[in-house]
Design a protein around this motif. Structure first.
Motif, PDB file in Angstrom:
ATOM      1  N   ALA A   1       0.704  -1.243   0.131  1.00  0.00           N
ATOM      2  CA  ALA A   1      -0.109  -0.082  -0.040  1.00  0.00           C
ATOM      3  C   ALA A   1       0.698   1.306  -0.049  1.00  0.00           C
ATOM      4  N   ARG A   2       2.083   1.298   0.690  1.00  0.00           N
ATOM      5  CA  ARG A   2       2.914   2.495   0.954  1.00  0.00           C
ATOM      6  C   ARG A   2       3.385   2.973  -0.411  1.00  0.00           C
ATOM      7  N   HIS A   3       3.737   1.745  -1.288  1.00  0.00           N
ATOM      8  CA  HIS A   3       4.112   2.098  -2.615  1.00  0.00           C
ATOM      9  C   HIS A   3       3.178   2.245  -3.735  1.00  0.00           C
ATOM     10  N   GLY A   4       1.929   2.006  -3.376  1.00  0.00           N
ATOM     11  CA  GLY A   4       0.923   2.332  -4.179  1.00  0.00           C
ATOM     12  C   GLY A   4       0.821   1.136  -5.444  1.00  0.00           C
ATOM     13  N   LEU A   5       0.972   0.011  -4.935  1.00  0.00           N
ATOM     14  CA  LEU A   5       0.863  -1.116  -5.828  1.00  0.00           C
ATOM     15  C   LEU A   5      -0.041  -2.088  -5.330  1.00  0.00           C
TER      16      LEU A   5
ATOM     17  N   ARG B   1      -7.102   0.260   4.357  1.00  0.00           N
ATOM     18  CA  ARG B   1      -6.745   1.379   5.149  1.00  0.00           C
ATOM     19  C   ARG B   1      -5.565   1.802   4.977  1.00  0.00           C
ATOM     20  N   ALA B   2      -4.610   0.989   4.698  1.00  0.00           N
ATOM     21  CA  ALA B   2      -3.235   1.414   4.336  1.00  0.00           C
ATOM     22  C   ALA B   2      -3.340   2.476   3.176  1.00  0.00           C
TER      23      ALA B   2
ATOM     24  N   TYR C   1     -10.402   4.960   8.139  1.00  0.00           N
ATOM     25  CA  TYR C   1      -9.685   4.896   9.383  1.00  0.00           C
ATOM     26  C   TYR C   1      -8.263   5.786   9.270  1.00  0.00           C
ATOM     27  N   ALA C   2      -8.195   6.470  10.279  1.00  0.00           N
ATOM     28  CA  ALA C   2      -7.115   7.578  10.181  1.00  0.00           C
ATOM     29  C   ALA C   2      -5.696   6.885  10.279  1.00  0.00           C
ATOM     30  N   GLU C   3      -5.470   5.668  10.912  1.00  0.00           N
ATOM     31  CA  GLU C   3      -4.128   5.292  10.710  1.00  0.00           C
ATOM     32  C   GLU C   3      -4.238   3.686  10.478  1.00  0.00           C
ATOM     33  N   VAL C   4      -3.299   2.993   9.975  1.00  0.00           N
ATOM     34  CA  VAL C   4      -3.055   1.823   9.502  1.00  0.00           C
ATOM     35  C   VAL C   4      -3.187   0.811  10.934  1.00  0.00           C
ATOM     36  N   GLY C   5      -3.862  -0.277  11.271  1.00  0.00           N
ATOM     37  CA  GLY C   5      -3.846  -1.056  12.254  1.00  0.00           C
ATOM     38  C   GLY C   5      -4.630  -0.401  13.508  1.00  0.00           C
ATOM     39  N   SER C   6      -5.515   0.505  13.325  1.00  0.00           N
ATOM     40  CA  SER C   6      -6.318   1.275  14.237  1.00  0.00           C
ATOM     41  C   SER C   6      -7.390   0.555  14.242  1.00  0.00           C
TER      42      SER C   6
END
Length: 360
Positions: free
Chosen positions: A194-198, A221-222, A355-360
């Motif tokens: 998700a961070r890399h948008g893939l 969410r990420a 969700y505001a944050e990953v894993g929340s």
């Protein structure tokens, strides 16, 4: 009926093959049969054919771009990609050259799934230290993303020489090569994709596929947290199709036992039993059975995991090549049309979380 937006394809590890008489094919014969199976996949209407990357006696896919190029020369439509490119022990620049060339000669049909691999054969073979397992993949994936998105590229890290305003050739006519990130059960790998948008490809080898729904939600969410729009999710699954459930299970069991017993010896886990195998067939991740049985299981996975792609691994060593061909044929001609019928007007839902944050 509206055609679903899901892509259906098959993949191979160029698994060492036998024939129906029990004769073990030479490595060269297995590779030629693998190319034939890629051609067959197009003939029966499938969307893509993928090849893995391994360095061992029972999986002969050590040079995937060569295999895919051979298939490209005999096909015109089917997408050609990797079910895993072990980017940890590959130079991303060299990978770019290989697959931009494949993309050119195939008319824009090349794609990749990047992964860390579930076996470590490539590390000693190419002189890499296993203690760098995570860092190698992270840095190489970062470079790969830059190669796809920036022209020219400037990059600096510790895994290879730095690049300063470097442009690679041949350029990709479509701009970049479609790239997925393959993951197993690690939430960290899901977040990395998700961070890399893939796009995300989930390899589900055992257990109920539905248990990975949480990984899909984490991915959405990420993506939202990192500011990316929703991207496709795919599933990789092992299976075999025959006219009846009983024949499919009986035919595939020797190959499953051989492969998983070897894996158990390497990883210190329990070897398979017929009972554990049948449990995976009936309740778990193995897509084994008649066309109707397999179609129902796939349709359920597509809906539960919100899939845009389903990747069917149709063989394991030492399954007879004739059985592999039959499985591809039934999958393309009977299973996929039936899955589309079961799905109706299904399209992957917009499920980006707030969700505001990953894993929340």
């Amino acid at each position: 009926m509206t055609k679903t937006s899901v892509q259906f394809g098959v993949d191979s590890f160029a698994d060492a093959m036998t024939d129906l008489s029990g004769r073990v094919l030479s490595d060269a014969e297995t590779l030629r049969r693998t190319v034939d199976q890629g051609v067959l996949a197009e003939e029966v209407g499938l969307d893509f054919f993928s090849v893995g990357e391994h360095y061992r006696s029972d999986m002969l896919d050590s040079a995937p771009p060569v295999i895919l190029a051979a298939i490209a020369g005999r096909t015109s439509r089917i997408l050609l990609g990797t079910s895993v490119t072990v980017l940890s022990t590959q130079d991303p620049v060299r990978v770019f050259h290989q697959y931009s060339t494949l993309d050119a000669v195939s008319g824009g049909r090349a794609e990749l799934v990047m992964g860390r691999a579930s076996t470590i054969d490539s590390f000693p073979l190419f002189g890499f230290d296993l203690t760098d397992y995570e860092n190698l993949f992270e840095q190489n994936l970062d470079l790969w993303v830059k190669l796809m998105r920036e022209h020219p590229v400037t990059w600096e890290g510790t895994t290879r020489a730095a690049l300063q305003t470097q442009t690679l050739y041949p350029r990709v006519e479509g701009g970049s090569l479609p790239t997925w990130v393959g993951v197993g059960g690690s939430p960290d790998s899901v977040v990395r994709a998700a961070r890399h948008g893939l796009p995300l490809m989930i390899a589900i080898i055992g257990g109920r596929p539905q248990r990975f729904a949480g990984h899909v939600e984490l991915y959405y969410r990420a993506l939202a947290q990192f500011g990316h729009e929703q991207l496709p999710v795919g599933q990789h699954a092992i299976g075999h199709i025959a006219p009846t459930d009983e024949e499919a299970a009986d035919t595939f069991w020797p190959a499953w036992e051989t492969t998983m017993t070897r894996a158990a010896g390497e990883r210190g886990s329990r070897p398979p039993t017929l009972e554990s195998y049948m449990h995976e067939v009936e309740e778990g991740a193995l897509m084994i059975g008649s066309p109707e049985t397999v179609a129902i299981k796939i349709a359920d996975c597509v809906r539960t995991l919100n899939l845009s792609r389903f990747d069917f691994k149709y063989a394991l060593a030492p399954l007879a090549w004739e059985h592999g061909n039959r499985s591809i044929d039934l999958y393309g001609r009977e299973v996929v049309p039936r899955v589309r019928e079961l799905l109706g007007d299904y399209v992957p839902a917009e499920r980006v979380s707030t969700y505001a944050e990953v894993g929340s």
